[in-house]
Scaffold this motif. Structure first.
Motif, mmCIF file in Angstrom:
data_model
loop_
_atom_site.group_PDB
_atom_site.id
_atom_site.type_symbol
_atom_site.label_atom_id
_atom_site.label_comp_id
_atom_site.label_asym_id
_atom_site.label_seq_id
_atom_site.Cartn_x
_atom_site.Cartn_y
_atom_site.Cartn_z
ATOM 1 N N GLN A 206 -1.808 -2.847 -8.389
ATOM 2 C CA GLN A 206 -2.122 -2.255 -7.089
ATOM 3 C C GLN A 206 -2.933 -3.212 -6.208
ATOM 4 O O GLN A 206 -2.915 -3.082 -4.981
ATOM 5 C CB GLN A 206 -2.893 -0.945 -7.265
ATOM 6 C CG GLN A 206 -2.105 0.159 -7.941
ATOM 7 C CD GLN A 206 -2.245 0.142 -9.464
ATOM 8 O OE1 GLN A 206 -2.412 -0.915 -10.066
ATOM 9 N NE2 GLN A 206 -2.188 1.321 -10.073
ATOM 10 N N ASP A 207 -3.619 -4.169 -6.834
ATOM 11 C CA ASP A 207 -4.412 -5.135 -6.063
ATOM 12 C C ASP A 207 -3.534 -6.098 -5.270
ATOM 13 O O ASP A 207 -4.021 -6.807 -4.376
ATOM 14 C CB ASP A 207 -5.325 -5.942 -6.997
ATOM 15 C CG ASP A 207 -6.382 -5.070 -7.668
ATOM 16 O OD1 ASP A 207 -6.729 -4.015 -7.098
ATOM 17 O OD2 ASP A 207 -6.849 -5.443 -8.764
ATOM 18 N N LEU A 208 -2.243 -6.123 -5.584
ATOM 19 C CA LEU A 208 -1.327 -7.000 -4.851
ATOM 20 C C LEU A 208 -0.931 -6.408 -3.499
ATOM 21 O O LEU A 208 -0.306 -7.102 -2.687
ATOM 22 C CB LEU A 208 -0.066 -7.254 -5.678
ATOM 23 C CG LEU A 208 -0.257 -7.971 -7.026
ATOM 24 C CD1 LEU A 208 1.086 -8.099 -7.751
ATOM 25 C CD2 LEU A 208 -0.894 -9.341 -6.821
ATOM 26 N N ASN A 209 -1.298 -5.144 -3.270
ATOM 27 C CA ASN A 209 -0.968 -4.507 -1.987
ATOM 28 C C ASN A 209 -1.562 -5.310 -0.826
ATOM 29 O O ASN A 209 -2.750 -5.635 -0.824
ATOM 30 C CB ASN A 209 -1.525 -3.080 -1.939
ATOM 31 C CG ASN A 209 -0.902 -2.172 -2.982
ATOM 32 O OD1 ASN A 209 -0.012 -2.589 -3.715
ATOM 33 N ND2 ASN A 209 -1.367 -0.935 -3.045
ATOM 34 N N GLY A 210 -0.709 -5.645 0.137
ATOM 35 C CA GLY A 210 -1.186 -6.391 1.299
ATOM 36 C C GLY A 210 -1.431 -7.859 1.031
ATOM 37 O O GLY A 210 -1.838 -8.589 1.947
ATOM 38 N N ALA B 19 2.818 -8.848 -0.658
ATOM 39 C CA ALA B 19 3.697 -8.416 0.426
ATOM 40 C C ALA B 19 2.851 -7.849 1.550
ATOM 41 O O ALA B 19 1.828 -7.212 1.301
ATOM 42 C CB ALA B 19 4.679 -7.366 -0.077
ATOM 43 N N VAL B 20 3.250 -8.125 2.774
ATOM 44 C CA VAL B 20 2.496 -7.667 3.948
ATOM 45 C C VAL B 20 3.416 -6.793 4.805
ATOM 46 O O VAL B 20 4.550 -7.195 5.102
ATOM 47 C CB VAL B 20 1.981 -8.870 4.769
ATOM 48 C CG1 VAL B 20 1.226 -8.396 6.002
ATOM 49 C CG2 VAL B 20 1.084 -9.751 3.902
ATOM 50 N N PRO B 21 3.012 -5.577 5.211
ATOM 51 C CA PRO B 21 1.683 -4.997 4.951
ATOM 52 C C PRO B 21 1.499 -4.553 3.511
ATOM 53 O O PRO B 21 0.374 -4.399 3.054
ATOM 54 C CB PRO B 21 1.622 -3.826 5.920
ATOM 55 C CG PRO B 21 3.049 -3.421 6.117
ATOM 56 C CD PRO B 21 3.837 -4.694 6.077
ATOM 57 N N GLY B 22 2.567 -4.309 2.794
ATOM 58 C CA GLY B 22 2.468 -4.060 1.357
ATOM 59 C C GLY B 22 1.781 -2.769 0.965
ATOM 60 O O GLY B 22 1.182 -2.693 -0.117
ATOM 61 N N VAL B 23 1.882 -1.733 1.779
ATOM 62 C CA VAL B 23 1.282 -0.448 1.427
ATOM 63 C C VAL B 23 2.020 0.153 0.231
ATOM 64 O O VAL B 23 3.239 0.327 0.269
ATOM 65 C CB VAL B 23 1.328 0.526 2.627
ATOM 66 C CG1 VAL B 23 0.755 1.884 2.225
ATOM 67 C CG2 VAL B 23 0.585 -0.059 3.810
ATOM 68 N N GLY B 24 1.291 0.426 -0.840
ATOM 69 C CA GLY B 24 1.911 0.998 -2.037
ATOM 70 C C GLY B 24 2.790 0.036 -2.803
ATOM 71 O O GLY B 24 3.583 0.472 -3.645
ATOM 72 N N TYR B 25 2.635 -1.262 -2.568
ATOM 73 C CA TYR B 25 3.500 -2.252 -3.209
ATOM 74 C C TYR B 25 3.367 -2.220 -4.736
ATOM 75 O O TYR B 25 4.363 -2.103 -5.463
ATOM 76 C CB TYR B 25 3.168 -3.646 -2.681
ATOM 77 C CG TYR B 25 3.975 -4.758 -3.303
ATOM 78 C CD1 TYR B 25 5.285 -5.010 -2.888
ATOM 79 C CD2 TYR B 25 3.432 -5.559 -4.302
ATOM 80 C CE1 TYR B 25 6.027 -6.035 -3.459
ATOM 81 C CE2 TYR B 25 4.170 -6.593 -4.873
ATOM 82 C CZ TYR B 25 5.469 -6.825 -4.448
ATOM 83 O OH TYR B 25 6.203 -7.845 -5.023
ATOM 84 N N GLY B 26 2.156 -2.313 -5.235
ATOM 85 C CA GLY B 26 1.936 -2.301 -6.682
ATOM 86 C C GLY B 26 2.337 -0.987 -7.319
ATOM 87 O O GLY B 26 2.917 -0.957 -8.414
#
Length: 298
Positions: A270-274, A277-284
């Motif tokens: 979850q720390d990879l959010n933003g 990937a940008v904006p990366g909301v909820g990416y992890g």
């Protein structure tokens, strides 16, 4: 005299037909009433016994059960004798052994509540708190990774077999302590199950969008699939650890990340959010819930 005898025979025949019709009507009434604890009456018992199935014949909502494995819908199937004979022929044709005899009450329960006789579904694997961590050992197997990929895309655009690519992730991930199963889940997300279709193309062997900073910048190219996997694993390591890998660094952005973070590290997906990937909301969260969870339950 002959006329009287003829009349007597006709009268007897009519009487027998009337009796048989009444008996059939009585049996049908019992069946329609759902009285499963009553055996079919008025001639139907004789028919069932003749077929050797009297104790298996019962009614429950117009349903006749012959054996535990065979149910016959009586409506439109002819007489009780026909239904029993049909089931017997089916058993003989299949060569199946007779199942263990159940009591009348057990058969009724099997009809009314079939869900109680179904085998339990396998429990769905539950992710633990360790699955949030970027570093660690694999939980899912390589076979699960391959199976989940091919279920979602039977024809991935890869320059090696799916089995080889997954093996690279496990080898390279285990070498530096990165979770290989979740790293592979991230590759599935980044490439759309290796369908691509975006900026990156299959020939790049770039499985995580390394160096792709816009819709017009394709990013890094790697000569082989193994090098592409190694670069992906090393890029995760740059975020998650201050220790450099022992072998050659092939990630073109490894030093950029390490110099930016210094002694700081990112521990969770979850720390990879933003960041990745940008904006990366909820990416992890998407890597874990939409892809990795599917792998461990495949």
């Amino acid at each position: 005299m002959r006329g009287k005898r003829l009349l007597s025979i006709v009268a007897c025949s009519l009487g027998f037909c009337f009796f048989a019709g009444a008996a059939g009507a009585d049996a049908a009434a019992v069946m329609e009433a759902g009285q499963a604890d009553k055996v079919m009456e008025a001639g139907q018992m004789d028919n069932a016994m003749a077929a050797g199935q009297a104790e298996n014949v019962m009614a429950a909502g117009s349903t006749v059960v012959n054996t535990d494995r065979h149910r016959l819908l009586r409506d439109g199937k002819g007489t009780g004798r026909d239904a029993v004979a049909e089931a017997g022929s089916e058993n003989m044709a299949s060569g199946e052994a007779e199942p263990k005899e159940l009591s009348l009450q057990e058969r009724i329960q099997r009809i009314l509540h079939p869900e109680d006789f179904m085998p339990p579904k396998p429990a769905e694997a539950v992710m633990s708190s360790d699955d949030n961590m970027i570093m660690g050992g694999a939980v899912a197997t390589q076979e699960q990774c391959v199976r989940y990929l091919l279920r979602n895309n039977p024809y991935p655009k890869l320059n090696v077999s799916p089995q080889e690519l997954v093996a690279y992730y496990y080898e390279e991930g285990s070498r530096v302590g990165i979770r290989p199963d979740i790293a592979f889940a991230q590759a599935l997300k980044e490439t759309g199950y290796f369908r691509y279709g975006g900026t990156v193309v299959p020939a790049q062997n770039n499985y995580c969008g390394l160096g792709t900073t816009s819709a017009t910048v394709r990013g890094a190219y790697f000569a082989t699939p193994r090098l592409g996997v190694k670069a992906h694993i090393q890029h995760l390591l740059a975020y998650a650890s201050t220790e450099k890998p022992d072998d050659n660094i092939v990630d073109p952005r490894y030093d950029l990340v390490r110099n930016s973070y210094g002694e700081k590290t990112l521990n969770r997906w979850q720390d990879l959010n933003g960041r990745w990937a940008v904006p990366g909301v909820g990416y992890g969260q998407s890597i874990l819930n939409d892809y990795y969870k599917g792998i461990i339950n495949s």
